[in-house]
Design a protein around this motif. Structure first.
Motif, PDB file in Angstrom:
ATOM      1  N   LEU A  16     -23.680 105.002  41.027  1.00  0.00           N
ATOM      2  CA  LEU A  16     -23.414 103.609  40.654  1.00  0.00           C
ATOM      3  C   LEU A  16     -24.700 102.874  40.281  1.00  0.00           C
ATOM      4  N   GLN A  17     -25.777 103.139  41.004  1.00  0.00           N
ATOM      5  CA  GLN A  17     -27.050 102.500  40.664  1.00  0.00           C
ATOM      6  C   GLN A  17     -27.493 102.890  39.257  1.00  0.00           C
ATOM      7  N   LYS A  18     -27.276 104.151  38.915  1.00  0.00           N
ATOM      8  CA  LYS A  18     -27.678 104.643  37.597  1.00  0.00           C
ATOM      9  C   LYS A  18     -26.781 104.078  36.497  1.00  0.00           C
ATOM     10  N   GLU A  19     -25.474 104.139  36.710  1.00  0.00           N
ATOM     11  CA  GLU A  19     -24.512 103.737  35.686  1.00  0.00           C
ATOM     12  C   GLU A  19     -24.313 102.223  35.604  1.00  0.00           C
ATOM     13  N   CYS A  20     -24.520 101.538  36.695  1.00  0.00           N
ATOM     14  CA  CYS A  20     -24.299 100.080  36.762  1.00  0.00           C
ATOM     15  C   CYS A  20     -25.492  99.420  37.452  1.00  0.00           C
ATOM     16  N   PRO A  21     -26.645  99.409  36.798  1.00  0.00           N
ATOM     17  CA  PRO A  21     -27.862  98.910  37.460  1.00  0.00           C
ATOM     18  C   PRO A  21     -27.803  97.430  37.852  1.00  0.00           C
ATOM     19  N   HIS A  22     -26.857  96.689  37.310  1.00  0.00           N
ATOM     20  CA  HIS A  22     -26.729  95.263  37.645  1.00  0.00           C
ATOM     21  C   HIS A  22     -26.040  95.058  39.005  1.00  0.00           C
ATOM     22  N   ILE A  23     -25.440  96.110  39.550  1.00  0.00           N
ATOM     23  CA  ILE A  23     -24.756  96.009  40.848  1.00  0.00           C
ATOM     24  C   ILE A  23     -25.768  96.171  41.976  1.00  0.00           C
TER      25      ILE A  23
END
Length: 144
Positions: A16-23
């Motif tokens: 998730l950090q990689k794919e959605c860095p805004h989270i």
């Protein structure tokens, strides 16, 4: 929790950090007899592995059921818990945590110090003995 895969959780968080860095992840442990001495280590682990920011924690104190409330711990266990909390506070201070985060940890110490009836600890022991029988487990195998 039983049955959870720690490796899978970490892999999912990293994905998730990689794919959605805004989270931004946050953790919100509920402090009970079961995790008083370990939640700070988990907090540290998540921070040191870049999974959360140091102040992305929100502590909740379990009030009920009473048999898991940290106030019913015997004095010796309360002192061990307070020592662990003080170590966590030192870590927070040395890593520039915000005062509100440090205060949340201190509030747990204050809660532990409130007057309680340590004879109630038998509630925890009896309840966990029943659960051990149902689950065919031994609480002592998981907590020292």
């Amino acid at each position: 929790r039983k049955g959870m895969s720690w490796d899978k959780l970490l892999a999912n968080m990293r994905l998730l950090q990689k794919e959605c860095p805004h989270i931004q992840f946050e953790i919100a442990p509920t402090i009970s007899i079961l995790n008083l001495n370990t939640f700070g280590k988990i907090h540290q682990f998540f921070v040191e592995n870049g999974l959360i920011k140091i102040d992305s924690i929100y502590l909740n104190l379990l009030d009920r059921p009473r048999n898991y409330n940290i106030q019913i711990l015997p004095v010796r266990e309360k002192e061990m818990g307070k020592s662990e909390l003080y170590r966590n506070i030192e870590w927070l201070q040395s890593n520039d945590a915000e005062q509100k985060t440090i205060d949340e940890y201190r509030s747990i110490i204050e809660y532990l110090e409130m007057e309680s009836n340590p004879d109630e600890f038998v509630l925890f022991h009896d309840y966990n003995t029943q659960l051990d029988q149902i689950r065919e487990e031994n609480y002592s195998d998981f907590h020292e």
